[in-house]
Write a protein that holds these residues in place. Structure first.
Motif, PDB file in Angstrom:
ATOM      1  N   ASP A  18       0.826  -1.211   0.000  1.00 11.80           N
ATOM      2  CA  ASP A  18       0.000   0.000   0.000  1.00 11.80           C
ATOM      3  C   ASP A  18       0.859   1.259   0.000  1.00 11.80           C
ATOM      4  O   ASP A  18       0.569   2.223  -0.702  1.00 11.80           O
ATOM      5  N   ARG A  19       1.900   1.253   0.801  1.00 19.98           N
ATOM      6  CA  ARG A  19       2.802   2.407   0.867  1.00 19.98           C
ATOM      7  C   ARG A  19       3.462   2.644  -0.479  1.00 19.98           C
ATOM      8  O   ARG A  19       3.543   3.760  -0.956  1.00 19.98           O
ATOM      9  N   TYR A  20       3.942   1.577  -1.113  1.00 16.65           N
ATOM     10  CA  TYR A  20       4.571   1.696  -2.427  1.00 16.65           C
ATOM     11  C   TYR A  20       3.594   2.297  -3.440  1.00 16.65           C
ATOM     12  O   TYR A  20       3.927   3.247  -4.146  1.00 16.65           O
ATOM     13  N   SER A  21       2.387   1.744  -3.491  1.00 18.74           N
ATOM     14  CA  SER A  21       1.385   2.243  -4.437  1.00 18.74           C
ATOM     15  C   SER A  21       1.074   3.715  -4.192  1.00 18.74           C
ATOM     16  O   SER A  21       0.978   4.506  -5.136  1.00 18.74           O
ATOM     17  N   ALA A  22       0.931   4.091  -2.931  1.00 18.80           N
ATOM     18  CA  ALA A  22       0.608   5.479  -2.597  1.00 18.80           C
ATOM     19  C   ALA A  22       1.755   6.423  -2.969  1.00 18.80           C
ATOM     20  O   ALA A  22       1.519   7.506  -3.524  1.00 18.80           O
ATOM     21  N   VAL A  23       2.983   6.018  -2.704  1.00 19.29           N
ATOM     22  CA  VAL A  23       4.130   6.871  -3.020  1.00 19.29           C
ATOM     23  C   VAL A  23       4.288   7.021  -4.530  1.00 19.29           C
ATOM     24  O   VAL A  23       4.581   8.116  -5.033  1.00 19.29           O
ATOM     25  N   VAL A  24       4.066   5.945  -5.286  1.00 18.51           N
ATOM     26  CA  VAL A  24       4.184   6.032  -6.749  1.00 18.51           C
ATOM     27  C   VAL A  24       3.041   6.880  -7.323  1.00 18.51           C
ATOM     28  O   VAL A  24       3.255   7.677  -8.236  1.00 18.51           O
ATOM     29  N   ARG A  25       1.829   6.738  -6.782  1.00 21.11           N
ATOM     30  CA  ARG A  25       0.732   7.608  -7.237  1.00 21.11           C
ATOM     31  C   ARG A  25       1.066   9.076  -6.974  1.00 21.11           C
ATOM     32  O   ARG A  25       0.809   9.935  -7.805  1.00 21.11           O
ATOM     33  N   ASN A  26       1.643   9.361  -5.813  1.00 19.44           N
ATOM     34  CA  ASN A  26       2.070  10.715  -5.492  1.00 19.44           C
ATOM     35  C   ASN A  26       3.128  11.183  -6.488  1.00 19.44           C
ATOM     36  O   ASN A  26       3.075  12.311  -6.982  1.00 19.44           O
ATOM     37  N   MET A  27       4.086  10.319  -6.806  1.00 24.47           N
ATOM     38  CA  MET A  27       5.123  10.645  -7.783  1.00 24.47           C
ATOM     39  C   MET A  27       4.490  10.991  -9.132  1.00 24.47           C
ATOM     40  O   MET A  27       4.862  11.977  -9.763  1.00 24.47           O
ATOM     41  N   GLU A  28       3.509  10.200  -9.558  1.00 23.87           N
ATOM     42  CA  GLU A  28       2.842  10.448 -10.836  1.00 23.87           C
ATOM     43  C   GLU A  28       2.108  11.790 -10.835  1.00 23.87           C
ATOM     44  O   GLU A  28       2.045  12.467 -11.854  1.00 23.87           O
ATOM     45  N   GLN A  29       1.544  12.175  -9.695  1.00 26.73           N
ATOM     46  CA  GLN A  29       0.841  13.457  -9.613  1.00 26.73           C
ATOM     47  C   GLN A  29       1.814  14.632  -9.594  1.00 26.73           C
ATOM     48  O   GLN A  29       1.521  15.681 -10.155  1.00 26.73           O
ATOM     49  N   VAL A  30       2.957  14.457  -8.963  1.00 26.79           N
ATOM     50  CA  VAL A  30       3.941  15.537  -8.872  1.00 26.79           C
ATOM     51  C   VAL A  30       4.672  15.719 -10.192  1.00 26.79           C
ATOM     52  O   VAL A  30       4.877  16.846 -10.651  1.00 26.79           O
ATOM     53  N   VAL A  31       5.063  14.615 -10.824  1.00 26.71           N
ATOM     54  CA  VAL A  31       5.848  14.673 -12.063  1.00 26.71           C
ATOM     55  C   VAL A  31       4.889  14.911 -13.229  1.00 26.71           C
ATOM     56  O   VAL A  31       4.350  13.991 -13.811  1.00 26.71           O
ATOM     57  N   MET A  32       4.697  16.187 -13.537  1.00 32.62           N
ATOM     58  CA  MET A  32       3.777  16.562 -14.611  1.00 32.62           C
ATOM     59  C   MET A  32       4.435  16.473 -15.988  1.00 32.62           C
ATOM     60  O   MET A  32       3.767  16.239 -16.980  1.00 32.62           O
ATOM     61  N   LEU A  33       5.742  16.669 -16.054  1.00 35.94           N
ATOM     62  CA  LEU A  33       6.481  16.602 -17.307  1.00 35.94           C
ATOM     63  C   LEU A  33       7.623  15.594 -17.166  1.00 35.94           C
ATOM     64  O   LEU A  33       8.770  15.968 -16.889  1.00 35.94           O
ATOM     65  N   PRO A  34       7.336  14.310 -17.350  1.00 35.80           N
ATOM     66  CA  PRO A  34       8.368  13.288 -17.172  1.00 35.80           C
ATOM     67  C   PRO A  34       9.583  13.483 -18.072  1.00 35.80           C
ATOM     68  O   PRO A  34      10.673  13.029 -17.751  1.00 35.80           O
ATOM     69  N   LYS A 134      13.042   4.738  -3.879  1.00 35.05           N
ATOM     70  CA  LYS A 134      13.388   5.242  -5.222  1.00 35.05           C
ATOM     71  C   LYS A 134      12.304   6.194  -5.727  1.00 35.05           C
ATOM     72  O   LYS A 134      12.606   7.238  -6.297  1.00 35.05           O
ATOM     73  N   ALA A 135      11.037   5.839  -5.525  1.00 31.03           N
ATOM     74  CA  ALA A 135       9.942   6.700  -5.976  1.00 31.03           C
ATOM     75  C   ALA A 135       9.979   8.039  -5.244  1.00 31.03           C
ATOM     76  O   ALA A 135       9.765   9.100  -5.852  1.00 31.03           O
ATOM     77  N   GLU A 136      10.261   8.005  -3.943  1.00 30.01           N
ATOM     78  CA  GLU A 136      10.380   9.258  -3.184  1.00 30.01           C
ATOM     79  C   GLU A 136      11.557  10.089  -3.702  1.00 30.01           C
ATOM     80  O   GLU A 136      11.470  11.313  -3.800  1.00 30.01           O
ATOM     81  N   GLU A 137      12.647   9.404  -4.081  1.00 27.35           N
ATOM     82  CA  GLU A 137      13.820  10.110  -4.596  1.00 27.35           C
ATOM     83  C   GLU A 137      13.544  10.741  -5.960  1.00 27.35           C
ATOM     84  O   GLU A 137      13.946  11.875  -6.225  1.00 27.35           O
ATOM     85  N   VAL A 138      12.836  10.021  -6.838  1.00 27.68           N
ATOM     86  CA  VAL A 138      12.483  10.576  -8.151  1.00 27.68           C
ATOM     87  C   VAL A 138      11.608  11.811  -7.965  1.00 27.68           C
ATOM     88  O   VAL A 138      11.823  12.840  -8.619  1.00 27.68           O
ATOM     89  N   THR A 139      10.638  11.738  -7.065  1.00 29.62           N
ATOM     90  CA  THR A 139       9.765  12.880  -6.798  1.00 29.62           C
ATOM     91  C   THR A 139      10.567  14.077  -6.299  1.00 29.62           C
ATOM     92  O   THR A 139      10.401  15.202  -6.775  1.00 29.62           O
ATOM     93  N   ARG A 140      11.476  13.818  -5.358  1.00 29.72           N
ATOM     94  CA  ARG A 140      12.309  14.895  -4.796  1.00 29.72           C
ATOM     95  C   ARG A 140      13.208  15.508  -5.872  1.00 29.72           C
ATOM     96  O   ARG A 140      13.326  16.725  -5.981  1.00 29.72           O
TER      97      ARG A 140
END
Length: 150
Positions: A18-34, A134-140
């Motif tokens: 659940d934590r992984y899914s939530a963090v990746v969803r957050n990453m997808e919302q933050v990263v508007m221009l991959p 890793k997902a938290e790092e990509v977002t940061r």
């Protein structure tokens, strides 16, 4: 964005999933221009990615793909094998992978089912925890890139 997870015991696999899914969803919302993530190295301060190294964009797409598997389950085994085989560049690599798989199956066949379960369970727990970081790092990093671009 704050990550919301369901309440399971701390070391429960469901908590990690659940934590992984939530963090990746957050990453997808933050990263508007991959595309901003292309050619940027995961561990470097704005350094260009080296040949063969995983850049932020590839990491981003990998994390999203794994999230789909975590949320919706695995492909049927035959579909997964055809996907893996189709992605391989050379037939020789495929034969080498089969040989490695045969060796792994022999080793795992020697272990009892409980030992196999604990081995795979702890590995999955470790991998999902690592991918969450890793997902938290990509977002940061994306947020840092945007801060530098402005």
């Amino acid at each position: 964005m704050q990550v919301q997870t369901k309440h399971y015991p701390k070391n429960c696999l469901l908590t990690v999933m659940d934590r992984y899914s939530a963090v990746v969803r957050n990453m997808e919302q933050v990263v508007m221009l991959p595309s901003f993530l292309r050619d940027m190295q995961l561990n470097g301060q704005g350094q260009q990615a080296q040949d063969g190294a995983l850049d932020l964009y590839n990491c981003f797409t990998m994390l999203k793909t794994i999230r789909v598997d975590v949320d919706y389950g695995l492909l049927p085994r035959e579909d997964w094998w055809s996907k893996v085989a189709g992605a391989r560049a050379h037939e020789a690599e495929h034969e080498a992978a089969e040989t490695e798989e045969d060796k792994e199956e022999r080793v795992l066949g020697q272990l009892d089912l409980e030992a196999q379960f604990h081995l795979h369970f702890s590995s999955l727990h470790h991998i999902l925890t690592h991918l969450t970081l890793k997902a938290e790092e990509v977002t940061r990093k994306y947020q840092e890139i945007l801060g530098q671009a402005m």
